[in-house]
Motif scaffolding. Structure first.
Motif, PDB file in Angstrom:
ATOM      1  N   ASP A   4       0.821  -1.206   0.000  1.00  0.00           N
ATOM      2  CA  ASP A   4       0.000   0.000   0.000  1.00  0.00           C
ATOM      3  C   ASP A   4       0.859   1.261   0.000  1.00  0.00           C
ATOM      4  O   ASP A   4       0.553   2.246  -0.680  1.00  0.00           O
ATOM      5  N   LYS A   5       1.985   1.221   0.723  1.00  0.00           N
ATOM      6  CA  LYS A   5       2.888   2.375   0.717  1.00  0.00           C
ATOM      7  C   LYS A   5       3.549   2.534  -0.649  1.00  0.00           C
ATOM      8  O   LYS A   5       3.684   3.649  -1.161  1.00  0.00           O
ATOM      9  N   TYR A   6       3.959   1.405  -1.254  1.00  0.00           N
ATOM     10  CA  TYR A   6       4.584   1.460  -2.576  1.00  0.00           C
ATOM     11  C   TYR A   6       3.648   2.128  -3.581  1.00  0.00           C
ATOM     12  O   TYR A   6       4.058   3.005  -4.353  1.00  0.00           O
ATOM     13  N   ILE A   7       2.364   1.713  -3.562  1.00  0.00           N
ATOM     14  CA  ILE A   7       1.402   2.267  -4.512  1.00  0.00           C
ATOM     15  C   ILE A   7       1.218   3.755  -4.282  1.00  0.00           C
ATOM     16  O   ILE A   7       1.210   4.552  -5.231  1.00  0.00           O
ATOM     17  N   SER A   8       1.086   4.170  -3.011  1.00  0.00           N
ATOM     18  CA  SER A   8       0.883   5.594  -2.737  1.00  0.00           C
ATOM     19  C   SER A   8       2.089   6.414  -3.169  1.00  0.00           C
ATOM     20  O   SER A   8       1.947   7.550  -3.629  1.00  0.00           O
ATOM     21  N   GLU A   9       3.279   5.847  -3.052  1.00  0.00           N
ATOM     22  CA  GLU A   9       4.472   6.600  -3.412  1.00  0.00           C
ATOM     23  C   GLU A   9       4.696   6.687  -4.924  1.00  0.00           C
ATOM     24  O   GLU A   9       5.529   7.469  -5.377  1.00  0.00           O
ATOM     25  N   THR A  10       3.939   5.920  -5.691  1.00  0.00           N
ATOM     26  CA  THR A  10       3.987   6.145  -7.138  1.00  0.00           C
ATOM     27  C   THR A  10       3.277   7.440  -7.498  1.00  0.00           C
ATOM     28  O   THR A  10       3.467   7.987  -8.579  1.00  0.00           O
ATOM     29  N   GLY A  11       2.419   7.925  -6.569  1.00  0.00           N
ATOM     30  CA  GLY A  11       1.677   9.149  -6.822  1.00  0.00           C
ATOM     31  C   GLY A  11       0.425   8.940  -7.637  1.00  0.00           C
ATOM     32  O   GLY A  11      -0.304   9.888  -7.914  1.00  0.00           O
ATOM     33  N   VAL A  12       0.119   7.710  -8.012  1.00  0.00           N
ATOM     34  CA  VAL A  12      -1.056   7.441  -8.833  1.00  0.00           C
ATOM     35  C   VAL A  12      -2.302   7.308  -7.977  1.00  0.00           C
ATOM     36  O   VAL A  12      -3.384   7.753  -8.356  1.00  0.00           O
ATOM     37  N   GLY A  35      -2.696  -9.847  -1.433  1.00  0.00           N
ATOM     38  CA  GLY A  35      -3.590  -9.340  -0.411  1.00  0.00           C
ATOM     39  C   GLY A  35      -2.917  -8.306   0.450  1.00  0.00           C
ATOM     40  O   GLY A  35      -1.741  -7.972   0.250  1.00  0.00           O
ATOM     41  N   ALA A  36      -3.657  -7.806   1.436  1.00  0.00           N
ATOM     42  CA  ALA A  36      -3.109  -6.804   2.355  1.00  0.00           C
ATOM     43  C   ALA A  36      -1.898  -7.384   3.088  1.00  0.00           C
ATOM     44  O   ALA A  36      -1.876  -8.553   3.440  1.00  0.00           O
ATOM     45  N   GLY A  37      -0.885  -6.550   3.288  1.00  0.00           N
ATOM     46  CA  GLY A  37       0.310  -6.983   3.992  1.00  0.00           C
ATOM     47  C   GLY A  37       1.415  -7.485   3.094  1.00  0.00           C
ATOM     48  O   GLY A  37       2.530  -7.743   3.559  1.00  0.00           O
ATOM     49  N   ALA A  38       1.128  -7.633   1.784  1.00  0.00           N
ATOM     50  CA  ALA A  38       2.171  -8.064   0.855  1.00  0.00           C
ATOM     51  C   ALA A  38       3.262  -6.996   0.778  1.00  0.00           C
ATOM     52  O   ALA A  38       3.024  -5.813   1.024  1.00  0.00           O
ATOM     53  N   THR A  39       4.454  -7.422   0.437  1.00  0.00           N
ATOM     54  CA  THR A  39       5.577  -6.492   0.325  1.00  0.00           C
ATOM     55  C   THR A  39       6.158  -6.526  -1.078  1.00  0.00           C
ATOM     56  O   THR A  39       6.043  -7.521  -1.796  1.00  0.00           O
TER      57      THR A  39
END
Length: 236
Positions: A4-12, A35-39
């Motif tokens: 979830d952090k990775y996706i948010s940091e793409t800015g999309v 699922g949730a918690g994946a890295t």
């Protein structure tokens, strides 16, 4: 890094939207639905509905909008009067936090999902200032009760700053953002909100911004925003 952090940091997508996409099974890592918690590990390929997300965010956008009443803080295209259509910006942006449909004032819009929680989370203590008009005279007791915290939504709001502006108008500075917080606080104390305007987020204000207008943050405003956000610990 958490997905979830990775996706948010793409800015999309902001982090909350990323969580919804994950729950809906629309995110894959290296072709496998996760699922949730994946890295995410270096070299992994992350995709939404098959479209690869890149950590290269390109040009970031930061806008200040003076939102009028009647505009809804959502990017959902099916919602008439949504804030994204109202602004009509050339690339995808979203609102940082919310103002309810009938409220007005300062709204920060961006394509930088990494800053959303850092600004809005209560524990970071970033101030949001509002001017509120109510249906009867603002008393000293009312201002004191508001500042000390009010029982709403099965919790007590955090202590905050209040001051009288005029007979039926007051200012309030919050560091949290519960759902319809100011309206619920006033109602709990026997007042009804007639007009609610956010006039400041941290160091950003409505100065020089007419209702319905938006502008890019200045270089100084942006530098100060990032300075303040860098002073707090990052999220994991």
């Amino acid at each position: 890094m958490r997905i979830d952090k990775y996706i948010s940091e793409t800015g999309v997508y902001p982090r909350r939207e990323a969580s919804r996409l994950i729950a809906a099974g629309r995110i894959t890592i290296n072709g496998a639905v996760i699922g949730a918690g994946a890295t995410v590990e270096p070299g992994d390929t992350v995709a939404v509905d098959g479209t690869i997300l890149s950590p290269d965010r390109g040009d970031r956008v930061y806008l200040a909008l003076n939102k009028p009443a009647g505009i809804t803080c959502t990017a959902a295209p099916q919602v008439e009067g949504n804030v994204v259509d109202f602004v009509g910006y050339k690339s995808r942006i979203f609102a940082v936090g919310r103002l309810d449909k009938q409220s007005e004032g300062l709204l920060l819009m961006t394509n930088d999902g990494a800053i959303v929680n850092r600004i809005m989370r209560s524990e970071h203590g970033h101030e949001k200032e509002y001017h509120v008009t109510v249906d009867k005279p603002v008393t000293d007791d009312f201002l004191q009760e508001m500042s000390e915290g009010v029982e709403i939504l099965d919790t007590r709001t955090k202590p905050c700053f209040t001051r009288r502006i005029s007979d039926k108008e007051f200012a309030i500075i919050l560091t949290q953002g519960l759902n319809l917080q100011i309206r619920r606080m006033c109602k709990a104390l026997g007042y009804r909100v007639l007009r609610l305007e956010r006039v400041r987020i941290m160091h950003l204000t409505l100065e020089g911004l007419a209702q319905g207008q938006w502008r890019h943050l200045t270089g100084d405003e942006l530098a100060e925003l990032h300075r303040r956000l860098e002073e707090q610990p990052g999220e994991v």
